[in-house]
Scaffold this active site. Structure first.
Site, short mmCIF file in Angstrom:
data_model
loop_
_atom_site.label_atom_id
_atom_site.label_comp_id
_atom_site.label_asym_id
_atom_site.label_seq_id
_atom_site.Cartn_x
_atom_site.Cartn_y
_atom_site.Cartn_z
N ASP A 409 16.70 -17.43 38.73
CA ASP A 409 17.50 -17.63 40.10
C ASP A 409 16.66 -18.44 40.78
O ASP A 409 15.36 -18.43 41.00
CB ASP A 409 17.79 -16.20 40.61
CG ASP A 409 18.25 -16.23 41.81
OD1 ASP A 409 19.41 -16.58 42.12
OD2 ASP A 409 17.67 -15.87 42.84
N GLU A 435 18.13 -22.47 37.87
CA GLU A 435 18.98 -23.03 39.02
C GLU A 435 17.79 -24.20 39.59
O GLU A 435 16.84 -23.63 40.21
CB GLU A 435 19.41 -22.27 40.08
CG GLU A 435 20.46 -21.47 39.65
CD GLU A 435 20.94 -20.44 40.93
OE1 GLU A 435 22.02 -20.64 41.19
OE2 GLU A 435 19.94 -19.75 41.46
#
Length: 708
Positions: A409, A435
């Site tokens: 994340d 990400e």
């Protein structure tokens, strides 16, 4: 001593530099000299500079002796006043980082024969104590710990401690703080206490699956453990729990498979679960009163309790999570764990901050915690013991729980060196996704683990936001239409992202060096679902038209070069009733509605057919940019129709994409072509009819043709 007792303040800001703040109300902020003392010896300080800051006179002083960390020092002024020397910005210096780097693999709790050892890294502490609470008791035992080298404190207990709860008491800057062990592997309900468990009691025989030859052979399906089974018609017994997500042979009201059996039938290869390490936002003892995605990390090495049948039993969550992973592996699928090492839930109350204040978090030029994550704190992954913690944690999950891959994340908060160390430390074949957004955190751009630095971490695949926004339209503008929704302006860019974002026509336009680095998606847990976007984008269209656009966009994800990623329920037009940020919305918004699977089974079967096509024909799974450039040929088509000729091994395949609301005609290359997919059918068994010379492509459709 507490802060209100200090007449003035003194901080160790570098190994040999002390900053002293004298209030103007204290002797007009004037002192001609200062001394460092441990109340046995006194050493003078050299004043390097004097500046007025607000209501204080700031003295920057040179220290002539080496500080012994773990020992209490005092600063005396010329007036006979004194204050304790507090640990300041020194903890964020490279010299401190190197001085106290500990590379042992025994932090936390380790067991030997009839002995339990506790180790805590707390280099700035002057005292550390272990607080032990026996099972079914309200009376704790406090045990002093001994300081060792490199800032580690330890104590050995020579008796049986299974199921004892424990915490650490740490004194820093004259203040005692209590904290759960950052390395805790088991916790009580809501993570309030660490618990000593014997992990050997929870272990299962691991199922060895055949290796994945290339990341592009994956088809990832993202879901949330509660969402996956909580619906009233899921057919699952243990709804919303680890055990429920692993149940097999469950059926919905249409008699068709649901849950894990459904995913097996659909053809995906990897289940990516939203975070299941211990997180805040749900009272585990009353789990149905609240909902949370899980991006509020509390304890990074212990499973979340709200998914366990008994959150108060530290063993239950461990055993049941392992049972889920084991069931998935027995089904031939693999598990990707969503990990959130970029921030903590609340910095001030986190174990990191309570044990080594100021070390684990990044600070801006004003000395305040930075906030590139948007939640009030950024983990300082570039510091050596933070990097070690992340690597240790990932290795633990991989080894103890048999996790197949990790999704990072907000990976752009982390640094390239840390992600590189992760790649080195985990077994070959571990899947790593992230990400790679460029986030506003005080780290030099060349050090951020983001898409712009993809060449530095080639083993990591990154979520391709260019693919997402080109195919469906901007995620952050509900009314913006992408290529698959009929926007012809995106045709050229669509060609680039469908061919792997490797700069097919111009290398300078590439996003990635290789297709294995691109995670292709149009929908995930974040933001609006595609169906909800379509309701806004196409307010005057009928549902049948919206379904055609949705099917086309999802089909492009499945058949593009790179790694396809599907959001759970995307195959049956998942809706969250227009909620664009459902991180704590109720089950009614977030649940996977298994009735929609029954209602839209035709679309499910169509996408299942496309998945079979992808898995059966290697031309949709090319491993390298070189293969893509040499084995894909763009066909001459009138926009917005896109056409590709793909050839690999003995197969020649045509992929045609028509996002227009009008039919389009295409002259085919020489030969006879069978239809594997058109606007209403998809599968590896061709339609009976063959086409030659010219094909009429239906409106808003994806077509796959195989040369006879």
């Amino acid at each position: 001593m507490v802060a209100t007792d200090r007449n003035f303040l003194a901080y160790l800001d570098e190994l040999t530099v002390i900053t002293i703040l004298l209030p103007l109300s204290y002797h007009q902020g004037v002192s001609a000299s200062f001394y460092l003392t441990d109340h046995s010896e006194k050493s003078p300080l050299s004043i390097l500079s004097i500046n007025q800051i607000e209501n204080n006179q700031k003295y920057t002083c040179q220290l002539e002796i080496d500080i012994s960390f773990g020992k209490q020092y005092w600063i005396m002024d010329e007036h006979g006043g004194q204050t304790d020397l507090q640990i300041g910005a020194v903890i964020r210096t490279e010299s401190f980082d190197h001085l106290f780097y500990y590379d042992g693999n025994d932090l936390g709790v380790t067991h030997e024969a009839n002995q339990t050892r506790f180790k805590l890294w707390a280099p700035t502490a002057t005292q550390v104590k272990l607080k032990l609470l026996p099972p079914n008791s309200h009376f704790s035992e406090i045990i002093k710990m001994k300081r060792e080298d490199l800032g580690v404190w330890s104590v050995d207990i020579n008796r049986e401690l299974e199921s004892f709860q424990y915490r650490f008491l740490v004194q820093v800057n004259q203040e005692w703080r209590e904290a759960v062990d950052p390395y805790a592997k088991a916790v009580t309900a809501n993570g309030e206490q660490g618990v000593i468990v014997k992990l050997e009691k929870t272990r299962k025989t691991k199922h060895v699956l055949p290796p994945i030859e290339s990341p592009v052979d994956m088809i990832i399906y993202e879901t949330h453990i509660r969402d996956f089974t909580i619906h009233e018609n899921s057919g699952i017994i243990n709804k919303g729990l680890y055990l429920g997500a692993g149940e097999l042979n469950r059926k919905g009201k249409d008699g068709g498979p649901t849950g894990l059996s459904y995913l097996n039938d659909l053809g995906i290869t990897h289940i990516e679960f939203l975070p299941f390490n211990d997180f805040a936002g749900i009272d585990e003892m009353e789990r149905n009163k609240a909902y949370n995605w899980g991006y509020n990390p509390l304890h990074f090495n212990a499973p979340e309790g709200s998914y366990a049948t008994d959150p108060s039993n530290p063993y239950a969550r461990i055993i049941e999570l392992k049972q889920l992973i084991d069931q998935i592996h027995q089904s031939g699928l693999r598990v990707i764990m969503d990990v959130v090492y970029n921030h903590v839930y609340i910095r001030e109350t986190s174990s990191f901050e309570r044990i080594v204040p100021g070390y684990y978090f990044r600070h801006n030029e004003m000395g305040l915690p930075s906030n590139g994550t948007g939640v009030g704190n950024d983990i300082a992954s570039e510091r050596r013991m933070v990097r070690k913690y992340i690597v240790d944690s990932l290795r633990y999950w991989q080894e103890e729980y048999d996790i197949d891959g990790f999704r990072f994340d907000l990976m752009g908060i982390l640094d390239v060196a840390t992600i590189s160390k992760v790649c080195e430390s985990l077994p070959k074949g571990t899947i790593l996704l992230g990400e790679g957004w460029n986030l506003n955190t005080p780290l030099p751009p060349e050090q951020k683990a983001m898409i712009a630095n993809q060449a530095k971490i080639p083993q990591v695949a990154m979520f391709n936001d260019k693919f997402r926004d080109t195919i469906k339209g901007s995620t952050f503008n509900l009314f913006d239409k992408g290529f698959a929704l009929g926007n012809e302006h995106h045709t050229e860019t669509a060609f680039e992202v469908i061919t792997g974002s490797i700069g097919f026509k111009k290398k300078e336009n590439r996003l990635f060096n290789e297709p294995v680095q691109s995670v292709n998606y149009i929908e995930c847990h974040d933001n609006h679902t595609l169906w909800d976007k379509l309701l806004s984008c196409l307010p005057d269209a009928d549902d049948l038209t919206r379904m055609k656009y949705h099917r086309l966009a999802t089909g492009i994800v499945i058949l593009s070069q790179g790694i396809p990623f599907l959001h759970s329920g995307q195959e049956f037009f998942r809706t969250k009733q227009g909620d664009g940020n459902s991180y704590r919305s109720p089950n009614e918004i977030n649940q996977l509605d298994w009735d929609r699977k029954s209602e839209f089974i035709e679309n499910v079967n169509y996408l299942k057919g496309l998945i079979q096509i992808r898995k059966s024909f290697p031309c949709f799974r090319m491993r390298t940019a070189g293969e893509i450039r040499s084995q894909i040929q763009q066909l001459s088509t009138a926009g917005p129709l896109l056409g590709y000729l793909l050839h690999k091994d003995t197969h020649e395949v045509i992929l045609l994409i028509n996002p227009s609301p009008k039919q389009q005609s295409l002259l085919l290359p020489e030969g006879e072509w069978s239809i594997l997919a058109d606007h209403e059918y998809a599968g590896i068994s061709p339609k009976e009819s063959l086409v030659r010379e010219e094909l009429t492509v239906d409106s808003i459709s994806l077509n796959v043709l195989l040369k006879k």
